[in-house]
Design an enzyme around this catalytic site. Structure first.
Site, PDB file in Angstrom:
ATOM      1  N   GLU A 208       0.733  -0.979   0.046  1.00  0.00           N
ATOM      2  CA  GLU A 208       0.171  -0.271  -0.588  1.00  0.00           C
ATOM      3  C   GLU A 208       0.553   1.478  -0.121  1.00  0.00           C
ATOM      4  O   GLU A 208       2.463   0.761   0.525  1.00  0.00           O
ATOM      5  CB  GLU A 208      -0.608   0.143   0.975  1.00  0.00           C
TER       6      GLU A 208
ATOM      7  N   HIS B  67      -8.770  10.486   2.343  1.00  0.00           N
ATOM      8  CA  HIS B  67      -8.838   9.277   1.371  1.00  0.00           C
ATOM      9  C   HIS B  67      -8.781   8.858   0.269  1.00  0.00           C
ATOM     10  O   HIS B  67     -10.377   9.445   0.007  1.00  0.00           O
ATOM     11  CB  HIS B  67      -9.805   7.634   1.482  1.00  0.00           C
TER      12      HIS B  67
ATOM     13  N   ARG C 179      -0.861   9.723   1.013  1.00  0.00           N
ATOM     14  CA  ARG C 179      -2.708   9.704   1.224  1.00  0.00           C
ATOM     15  C   ARG C 179      -2.754  11.138   0.970  1.00  0.00           C
ATOM     16  O   ARG C 179      -3.305  11.573  -0.145  1.00  0.00           O
ATOM     17  CB  ARG C 179      -2.666   9.010   2.315  1.00  0.00           C
TER      18      ARG C 179
ATOM     19  N   HIS D 135     -11.582   9.680   6.302  1.00  0.00           N
ATOM     20  CA  HIS D 135     -11.270   8.608   6.321  1.00  0.00           C
ATOM     21  C   HIS D 135     -11.141   8.404   7.957  1.00  0.00           C
ATOM     22  O   HIS D 135     -10.669   7.761   8.375  1.00  0.00           O
ATOM     23  CB  HIS D 135      -9.904   8.291   5.384  1.00  0.00           C
TER      24      HIS D 135
ATOM     25  N   ARG E 266      -1.076   9.505   8.710  1.00  0.00           N
ATOM     26  CA  ARG E 266      -1.738   8.470   8.646  1.00  0.00           C
ATOM     27  C   ARG E 266      -0.877   6.974   8.391  1.00  0.00           C
ATOM     28  O   ARG E 266      -1.328   7.231   6.536  1.00  0.00           O
ATOM     29  CB  ARG E 266      -2.311   7.707   9.181  1.00  0.00           C
TER      30      ARG E 266
END
Length: 504
Positions: A117, A233, A278, A337, A372
């Protein structure tokens, strides 16, 4: 008001963090009461998590490398000690959950299947059924909780206030059960109330999560850490649903690409262009939509016919909306998110108020910093949830509770106005004018409807975003696009209702 005495810790929240704490406290011999407004597995972000749990599980990985990636993503605000405690426990936590029955995907040799990811330097995300990790993991934990005789669950109780004694120690809580208020005294309280996604009109989280645990902890005098840092997100599926279905980041890890309406790459043609942190990807999606170009996740080539069995949750969400991702790109938007900020807590969940613990998304332990790292949240929930459970089992309580001021509810229409304003002004891109308008709306709503917990949570986010005159991680200011050389935390204490002051 009804009153009840519980001789043990009270845990507020039925997600992975709260239930992990409950299991560990019971293992230490404590009698545990868990209160949650919905039946277990309902209306909690843990059950909605798709990607999986990040942990160093292969020979190519290590806890040190995982910590390094976490610190890099956090843009200078990650606390190294807490992060190393988290990543060092990665394998142990995954194996604990597997022993409870969590059916992690395995390879032919019995090892954990891991995926890549964004912002991870190696594949390290343990998955379940492709994109069903959250619900599968939580289901195993719920089964263990239901089998534990020392754990009692009230699944119809919503937190309305925290009870404190004359020394300020938290000694219980007031909850609403239907139309009745119940004051519960306990040896200590663990808040596992989730995030604040329900404050935003565009969100991937349960709309019921409005930061109320954060607000009530602030009213009890707890320090609040970095509330301005909200993660958006980049691939919420834009099909007009509230909350928006999520297209997991693992799709991009498998090669799906972000494109605009003309088929042009949003972040460049390089193979790893869409695997940036992100915040970078979310801003690219936001910009493409703002410019009228549109934003789409194209998984036709990378996933194609494998969609139904490789990513069944995303496939089902698309098909329910009349969209077949095997033949059409998925329209996406950036949506709230995860809340990186929250109630300041250490790795054992202890806050700055005696008798009060915080775990999971409502807590800010310092492991997420300003941004995060993907799939670290489930690891934090279970790892630090267990640590908090062991710690809270030793609490012995305090004095008699003083009268509790119960938080009123914000009417539905007013909440809709707040959510729209939060997405518009405290969303992916922020500026002073928008944030001042948002705070003015919060003032107006508070004058009409009272000092609700949801309004206070929104104020904490908005005021801290206004005060941080730089861009860092998930917080982007169009009027202050630079990142300051020194990374400074925001620390806030509540001086009086609806008034904020910086902590010393």
């Amino acid at each position: 008001m009804n009153r009840t005495r519980h001789d043990g810790p009270l845990i507020v929240g039925g997600g992975l963090a709260g239930l992990s704490a409950a299991l560990e406290a019971a293992r230490a011999g404590a009698k545990v009461l868990v209160v949650t407004p919905e039946p277990l597995l309902n209306a909690c972000s843990s059950a909605w998590a798709q990607g999986g749990m990040a942990a160093a599980l292969t020979a190519a990985d290590s806890a040190e490398l995982h910590a390094k990636d976490t610190e890099a993503a956090g843009a200078g605000l990650v606390k190294p000690d807490a992060t190393r405690a988290l990543t060092a426990a990665g394998r142990e936590t995954v194996e604990w959950l597997a022993a409870l029955g969590a059916p992690f995907d395995r390879d032919a040799e019995g090892g954990f299947v891991v995926s890549l990811e964004a912002a991870h330097s190696v594949a390290r995300v343990a998955r379940v059924g492709g994109d069903g990790a959250g619900r599968a993991i939580l289901s195993a934990v719920v089964a263990a909780v239901r089998a534990e005789k020392l754990i009692e669950v009230w699944d119809d109780a919503r937190l309305k206030g925290l009870a404190q004694d004359e020394d300020g120690r938290v000694v219980g809580a007031v909850v609403a059960r239907g139309d009745r208020l119940v004051e519960i005294t306990a040896t200590a309280v663990v808040l596992a109330t989730g995030g604040a996604g329900g404050l935003f009109a565009a969100t991937t989280t349960p709309a019921a999560l409005k930061g109320e645990g954060l607000a009530l902890a602030a009213r009890a005098g707890a320090e609040i850490l970095d509330p301005e840092f909200v993660q958006f997100h980049p691939t919420a599926i834009d099909v007009g649903l509230d909350p928006a279905p999520l297209a997991t980041e693992a799709l991009r890890g498998e090669g799906a690409r972000l494109i605009d309406g003309a088929g042009q790459f949003l972040l460049g043609a390089e193979d790893d262009a869409d695997l940036k942190p992100r915040d970078v990807v979310a801003r690219a999606v936001h910009a493409a939509r703002s410019d009228g170009r549109g934003a789409y996740l194209d998984a036709r080539t990378a996933i194609g016919e494998a969609f139904p069995h490789e990513f069944p949750a995303v496939f089902a969400a698309c098909m329910r909306s009349g969209l077949d991702p095997r033949v059409s790109p998925i329209p996406v938007m950036a949506a709230c998110h995860y809340h990186m900020g929250g109630i300041a807590a250490d790795a054992d969940g202890r806050t700055t108020v005696a008798g009060l613990y915080a775990v999971g998304e409502c807590a800010a332990t310092g492991v997420h910093g300003a941004n995060r790292l993907a799939s670290n949240s489930l690891l934090e929930a279970a790892t630090f949830g267990r640590r908090a459970g062991a710690a809270v089992a030793g609490e012995t309580g305090g004095g008699r509770p003083l009268p509790v001021v119960v938080s009123p509810d914000l009417p539905e229409a007013a909440m809709a106005d707040l959510r729209t304003a939060m997405t518009a002004h405290a969303g992916v891109v922020r500026d002073a004018n928008g944030l001042l308008n948002l705070i003015a709306l919060i003032d107006q709503l508070e004058s009409r409807h009272g000092a609700t917990a949801s309004l206070l949570a929104a104020r904490l986010i908005a005021q801290a975003a206004l005060d941080r005159r730089e861009s860092r991680g998930g917080h982007y200011r169009a009027d202050y696009p630079q990142t300051d050389t020194a990374a400074e935390h925001t620390r806030i204490r509540l001086a009086q209702p609806a008034t904020l002051e910086a902590a010393e």
